[in-house]
Motif scaffolding. Structure first.
Motif, short mmCIF file in Angstrom:
data_model
loop_
_atom_site.label_atom_id
_atom_site.label_comp_id
_atom_site.label_asym_id
_atom_site.label_seq_id
_atom_site.Cartn_x
_atom_site.Cartn_y
_atom_site.Cartn_z
N LEU A 92 0.84 -1.13 -0.11
CA LEU A 92 -0.02 0.08 0.07
C LEU A 92 0.87 1.36 0.10
O LEU A 92 1.82 1.58 0.68
CB LEU A 92 -0.90 0.02 1.18
CG LEU A 92 -1.82 -1.25 1.56
CD1 LEU A 92 -2.58 -0.94 2.72
CD2 LEU A 92 -2.61 -1.25 0.12
N VAL A 93 0.32 2.21 -0.92
CA VAL A 93 1.11 3.64 -0.92
C VAL A 93 0.02 4.46 0.07
O VAL A 93 -1.20 4.46 -0.57
CB VAL A 93 1.00 4.06 -2.38
CG1 VAL A 93 1.72 5.38 -2.31
CG2 VAL A 93 1.88 2.98 -3.16
N GLU A 94 0.84 5.26 0.76
CA GLU A 94 -0.36 6.12 1.81
C GLU A 94 -0.14 7.39 1.23
O GLU A 94 0.88 8.04 0.71
CB GLU A 94 0.06 6.22 3.22
CG GLU A 94 -0.63 7.04 3.96
CD GLU A 94 -0.39 7.00 5.50
OE1 GLU A 94 -1.20 7.28 6.27
OE2 GLU A 94 0.75 6.51 5.50
N LEU A 95 -1.29 8.05 1.23
CA LEU A 95 -1.59 9.53 0.80
C LEU A 95 -0.94 10.21 2.07
O LEU A 95 -1.44 10.44 2.97
CB LEU A 95 -2.80 10.22 0.55
CG LEU A 95 -3.52 9.35 -0.68
CD1 LEU A 95 -4.75 10.15 -1.03
CD2 LEU A 95 -2.63 9.17 -1.85
N HIS A 96 0.31 11.04 1.89
CA HIS A 96 1.04 11.55 3.05
C HIS A 96 1.70 12.77 2.79
O HIS A 96 2.54 12.89 2.08
CB HIS A 96 2.02 10.43 3.76
CG HIS A 96 2.28 10.69 5.07
ND1 HIS A 96 3.01 11.90 5.58
CD2 HIS A 96 2.10 9.79 6.27
CE1 HIS A 96 3.15 11.94 6.73
NE2 HIS A 96 2.76 10.78 7.46
N GLN B 153 4.07 15.86 2.52
CA GLN B 153 5.33 15.82 2.43
C GLN B 153 6.23 14.65 1.65
O GLN B 153 7.30 14.48 2.01
CB GLN B 153 6.30 16.18 3.81
CG GLN B 153 5.80 17.60 4.33
CD GLN B 153 6.16 17.99 5.71
OE1 GLN B 153 6.72 17.31 6.37
NE2 GLN B 153 5.86 19.18 6.18
N THR B 154 5.44 13.82 1.09
CA THR B 154 6.28 12.67 0.48
C THR B 154 5.75 12.93 -0.98
O THR B 154 5.06 13.99 -1.56
CB THR B 154 5.49 11.49 0.80
OG1 THR B 154 4.34 11.31 0.36
CG2 THR B 154 5.59 11.49 2.31
N LEU B 155 6.35 12.21 -2.08
CA LEU B 155 6.06 12.01 -3.24
C LEU B 155 4.36 11.78 -3.62
O LEU B 155 4.09 12.05 -4.76
CB LEU B 155 6.78 11.00 -3.88
CG LEU B 155 8.53 11.09 -4.05
CD1 LEU B 155 9.07 9.62 -4.63
CD2 LEU B 155 8.71 12.32 -4.67
N THR B 156 3.83 11.15 -2.67
CA THR B 156 2.39 10.66 -2.88
C THR B 156 1.54 11.58 -1.67
O THR B 156 0.73 11.02 -1.15
CB THR B 156 2.28 9.20 -2.93
OG1 THR B 156 2.63 8.84 -1.72
CG2 THR B 156 3.02 8.76 -4.09
N ALA B 157 1.37 12.91 -1.92
CA ALA B 157 0.69 13.64 -0.96
C ALA B 157 -0.78 13.71 -1.46
O ALA B 157 -1.74 13.87 -0.78
CB ALA B 157 1.27 15.15 -0.93
N SER B 158 -0.99 13.34 -2.77
CA SER B 158 -2.34 13.42 -3.22
C SER B 158 -2.89 12.12 -4.09
O SER B 158 -2.01 11.57 -4.30
CB SER B 158 -2.64 14.51 -4.24
OG SER B 158 -1.75 14.17 -5.29
N ALA B 159 -4.29 11.91 -4.05
CA ALA B 159 -4.46 10.79 -5.16
C ALA B 159 -4.11 10.82 -6.23
O ALA B 159 -3.65 9.77 -6.86
CB ALA B 159 -6.06 10.87 -4.97
N SER B 160 -3.99 12.16 -6.99
CA SER B 160 -3.59 12.10 -8.35
C SER B 160 -1.99 11.68 -8.39
O SER B 160 -1.52 11.03 -9.30
CB SER B 160 -3.42 13.61 -8.74
OG SER B 160 -4.84 14.03 -8.96
N ALA B 161 -1.17 12.06 -7.44
CA ALA B 161 0.12 11.57 -7.39
C ALA B 161 0.31 10.23 -7.10
O ALA B 161 1.14 9.22 -7.89
CB ALA B 161 1.02 12.43 -6.30
N ALA B 162 -0.54 9.68 -6.13
CA ALA B 162 -0.53 8.20 -5.96
C ALA B 162 -0.90 7.19 -7.03
O ALA B 162 -0.29 6.38 -7.58
CB ALA B 162 -1.34 7.83 -4.72
#
Length: 284
Positions: free
Chosen positions: A144-148, A150-159
């Motif tokens: 699992l990738v978390e929306l978090h 200050q990370t590369l995947t802060a948003s649903a779009s990025a994830a």
């Protein structure tokens, strides 16, 4: 819909105490925090957390983790891991441990933004997740990738960019209400629809922003963890959004507010989210 607690938010309880207390309150499951942490004389969310299993020697701890969880009658909603996506050795260990426990899914963290050129680090991390997807499939589990923030995947779009095209049976996304109030906020229904079959898990907590003392006449704002009912996110609206897309999986609470004692906080949180879920179904 089933409800669990991530033990990062229960630092005062030893594992057996945490499992039994949550079971007695009526929770369906538990999401164990697994990481090597700094020592502390006082229990804290991130250091000295008594409900954390160390990554060092994890394999030897698996029978005890299973025993404590089963004895309380709880299910695993997943494993709250901290293995970084580019640390293939520890990712492999976490995937294997998740499979051995029958926990089905485990968080794999991504690098922070600012850890180099965003596009370059993102592309390298995407390559890591292509490898992770194959290893998760080999173990029969999901990473699992978390929306978090200050990370590369802060948003649903990025994830979605991170996992798109990978097998959703073995790679998914944790949508996190509280983190999105800090960075990455998008309309919830749109985000859930965007993620589609990659929407694998839900984390719920709340945040409030407060003004800091002005400096040179300029006011800045700082986020603080808040109780579910008083933070800036409308938790009931969030459950209505989940109902709108038919989500019926795990919802894990990780309340880092401290206004209420831990036992009262977890008990009242369960009442709150069960009520919010019931209202969402009635309103749908």
């Amino acid at each position: 819909m089933k409800f669990s607690v991530f033990t990062a938010s229960t630092p005062e309880w030893e594992p057996a105490e945490a499992a039994q207390m949550l079971a007695n309150q009526g929770w369906d499951g538990i999401e164990w925090r697994v990481t090597d942490q700094s020592a502390s004389d006082e229990p804290g969310f991130w250091a000295g957390n008594r409900a954390t299993w160390p990554l060092t020697g994890l394999e030897e701890s698996l029978p005890r983790i299973a025993e404590v969880t089963k004895a309380a009658g709880l299910e695993f909603s997943g494993i709250g891991g901290y293995a970084r996506s580019n640390n293939h050795e520890d990712v492999e260990r976490m995937l294997a441990a998740t499979a051995a426990l029958g926990a089905r899914q485990v968080r794999v963290t991504v690098p922070p933004r600012g850890d180099g050129n965003y596009r370059e680090v993102f592309d390298a991390t995407r390559a890591d997740f292509e490898w992770i997807a194959t290893r998760a499939a080999a173990h029969g589990v999901k990473a699992l990738v978390e929306l978090h923030h200050q990370t590369l995947t802060a948003s649903a779009s990025a994830a979605l960019r991170m996992v798109d095209g990978l097998d959703p049976s073995h790679v998914g996304v944790i949508h996190d209400l509280g983190n999105l109030l800090i960075e990455g906020q998008e309309d919830h229904v749109s985000a859930f629809q965007m993620l589609g079959e990659y929407l694998a898990h839900i984390h719920v907590k709340n945040v409030a922003w407060y003004p800091e003392e002005p400096v040179d006449g300029v006011t800045t704002w700082k986020e603080h963890w808040a109780p579910l009912a008083t933070g800036q996110a409308d938790v009931r609206a969030y459950f209505r959004a989940l109902a709108a897309v038919g989500y019926d999986g795990w919802v894990t609470l990780e309340d880092f507010s401290t206004e209420l004692p831990l036992e009262q906080r977890t008990r009242e949180n369960l009442d709150f989210v069960k009520d919010a879920a019931a209202r969402a179904v009635r309103d749908d």
